[in-house]
Write an enzyme that holds these catalytic residues in place. Sequence first.
Site, PDB file in Angstrom:
ATOM      1  N   THR A  37      -4.171   5.333  -1.711  1.00 43.63           N
ATOM      2  CA  THR A  37      -4.625   6.475  -2.335  1.00 43.63           C
ATOM      3  C   THR A  37      -4.839   7.726  -1.464  1.00 43.63           C
ATOM      4  O   THR A  37      -5.790   7.411  -0.627  1.00 43.63           O
ATOM      5  CB  THR A  37      -5.281   6.377  -3.582  1.00 43.63           C
ATOM      6  OG1 THR A  37      -4.917   5.445  -4.439  1.00 43.63           O
ATOM      7  CG2 THR A  37      -5.560   7.734  -4.572  1.00 43.63           C
ATOM      8  N   GLY A  77       4.920  -3.896   9.448  1.00 43.68           N
ATOM      9  CA  GLY A  77       3.692  -4.248   8.591  1.00 43.68           C
ATOM     10  C   GLY A  77       3.427  -5.782   8.442  1.00 43.68           C
ATOM     11  O   GLY A  77       4.289  -6.511   7.973  1.00 43.68           O
ATOM     12  N   GLU A 123       7.398  -6.017  -4.236  1.00 45.44           N
ATOM     13  CA  GLU A 123       6.854  -7.180  -4.376  1.00 45.44           C
ATOM     14  C   GLU A 123       5.939  -7.329  -5.727  1.00 45.44           C
ATOM     15  O   GLU A 123       5.366  -6.382  -6.269  1.00 45.44           O
ATOM     16  CB  GLU A 123       5.862  -7.645  -3.312  1.00 45.44           C
ATOM     17  CG  GLU A 123       4.759  -6.809  -3.023  1.00 45.44           C
ATOM     18  CD  GLU A 123       3.429  -6.798  -3.916  1.00 45.44           C
ATOM     19  OE1 GLU A 123       3.449  -7.688  -4.446  1.00 45.44           O
ATOM     20  OE2 GLU A 123       3.045  -5.885  -3.844  1.00 45.44           O
ATOM     21  N   THR A 137       0.092   2.065   1.788  1.00 46.18           N
ATOM     22  CA  THR A 137       0.170   3.338   1.030  1.00 46.18           C
ATOM     23  C   THR A 137      -1.001   3.510   0.138  1.00 46.18           C
ATOM     24  O   THR A 137      -0.855   3.559  -0.959  1.00 46.18           O
ATOM     25  CB  THR A 137       1.463   3.383   0.306  1.00 46.18           C
ATOM     26  OG1 THR A 137       1.532   2.174  -0.811  1.00 46.18           O
ATOM     27  CG2 THR A 137       2.793   3.083   0.972  1.00 46.18           C
ATOM     28  N   ASN A 183       2.223  -3.313 -12.920  1.00 46.94           N
ATOM     29  CA  ASN A 183       0.766  -3.205 -12.714  1.00 46.94           C
ATOM     30  C   ASN A 183       0.014  -2.497 -13.575  1.00 46.94           C
ATOM     31  O   ASN A 183      -1.154  -2.972 -14.013  1.00 46.94           O
ATOM     32  CB  ASN A 183       0.515  -2.735 -11.179  1.00 46.94           C
ATOM     33  CG  ASN A 183       0.827  -3.920 -10.091  1.00 46.94           C
ATOM     34  OD1 ASN A 183       0.945  -4.736 -10.223  1.00 46.94           O
ATOM     35  ND2 ASN A 183       0.939  -3.394  -8.832  1.00 46.94           N
ATOM     36  N   CYS A 212      -3.688  -3.116  -5.688  1.00 46.80           N
ATOM     37  CA  CYS A 212      -2.686  -2.617  -6.303  1.00 46.80           C
ATOM     38  C   CYS A 212      -3.177  -1.780  -7.699  1.00 46.80           C
ATOM     39  O   CYS A 212      -2.503  -0.709  -7.868  1.00 46.80           O
ATOM     40  CB  CYS A 212      -1.395  -3.637  -6.710  1.00 46.80           C
ATOM     41  SG  CYS A 212      -0.336  -4.180  -5.229  1.00 46.80           S
TER      42      CYS A 212
END
Length: 463
Positions: free
Chosen positions: A95, A10, A162, A93, A225, A277
């Site tokens: 939704t 990635g 992260e 990743t 988050n 995020c």
Amino acid sequence: MKITNICCIGAGYVGGPTMAVIAEKCPHIKITVVDLNESRIAAWNADDVNNIPIYEPGLNEIVANTRNKNLFFSTDVDKAIDEAELIFISVNTPTKTYGTGKGMAADLKHIELCARQIAKVAKNDKIIVEKSTLPVRTAEALKSILDNTGNGVQFQILSNPEFLAEGTAVQDLLNPDRVLIGGETSPEGQKAIDSLVEVYANWVPKERILKTNVWSSELSKLTANAFLAQRVSSINAMSELCEKTEANINEVAKAIGMDSRIGSKFLKASVGFGGSCFQKDILNLVYISKAFGLNEVADYWEQVIIMNDHQKRRFSRNIVQTLYNTVSGKKIAFLGWAFKKDTNDTRESAAIYVADDLINEQANIALYDPKVKHHQVLSDLDYLETRKPAENEKRISTFDNPYAACENAHAVAILTEWDEFNTYDWEKIYDSMLKPAFVFDGRNLLDGEKMKAIGFVYQSIGS
């Protein structure tokens, strides 16, 4: 295990910057970033490092200093997997847009594909590190795939989320508040954790490296988050109340931010939070809570998203109402499209949704953003599938300088807090606009009294 060769699957916003910093701080380790997107890898390998696909202050210098020394970008995924002792998985990743959990759960198809690829290629023991934001207990699924489809080699799964803020990602990596590593409590799991600890210990003090079980690590990312997004929605909710009571949201934020129990960060009223995020992770948290029957917990966190959506709609509605309840055929200048300053990331940017609302009202959008290109703007609007792409192309135009974007505009809307917006000759902008001229400051950058003195009808979030 002594790590001498790392692979990262990635080459996006997390993988690229993270591996560049590791390469700079660990010159004895070979780092290979792989991606199936050939154009993205070509951009990372471009001769002009100012054109790498991710804009972060300071990143291009680090890439220039490490690329083709111990940092490599490649599309040869199998070769990189085979050579590495430690493999970071840093793929998207998003939704889910289909099936069970649509609109809330994380779509893990790319994670599963990575696991199956690793299992197929690996001929010796590997440490697999989750770097993507993942729902709790994803490591369990990863290990099941690896153990049951591999070549009999041993895999240890670590979670290393992260905690980067786009725009300050390089500094966040060079001087992190903490590095979180979760793994199994078995002796083999602890050895794997220690191997990754030794990589980070090349520049991060060990007291800042936190070791947990893998489930705690996975959930900590979502929780962090969610808490940050909650603060943004909370101050935005108060900004609407301030408008009704003639209180000043900036003064309120300063007053409560000086309370040591609260602190001042993430208390800036705005048109809403964006980025890849916050919304995704909160929706994931909502889905997980509902899956365990914790409906009140799910409702609590879902309200953070509801408030954020409301703030964006409220901003666009304010523009329409101020412009005499019609923006049909009117030119609205947008300053900023990225979701925040110092990044070219536009994912979930408030500007997208404000523009969408105004285009629904048949407004024409004239846009300037120093780092976002025209094709990305159209892609963002087309993704919403609100209308045909041709209509978006007809209604939005981009400019290379802000003065051209604002010329003959009925209003200016500030959607990103780029520092350069404070340096503009606003009297010149005002003189070029249709009168009466309006400025809508969705990021509270400009001095309202100054704008009024120039002649703008000035409106700001929370004013």
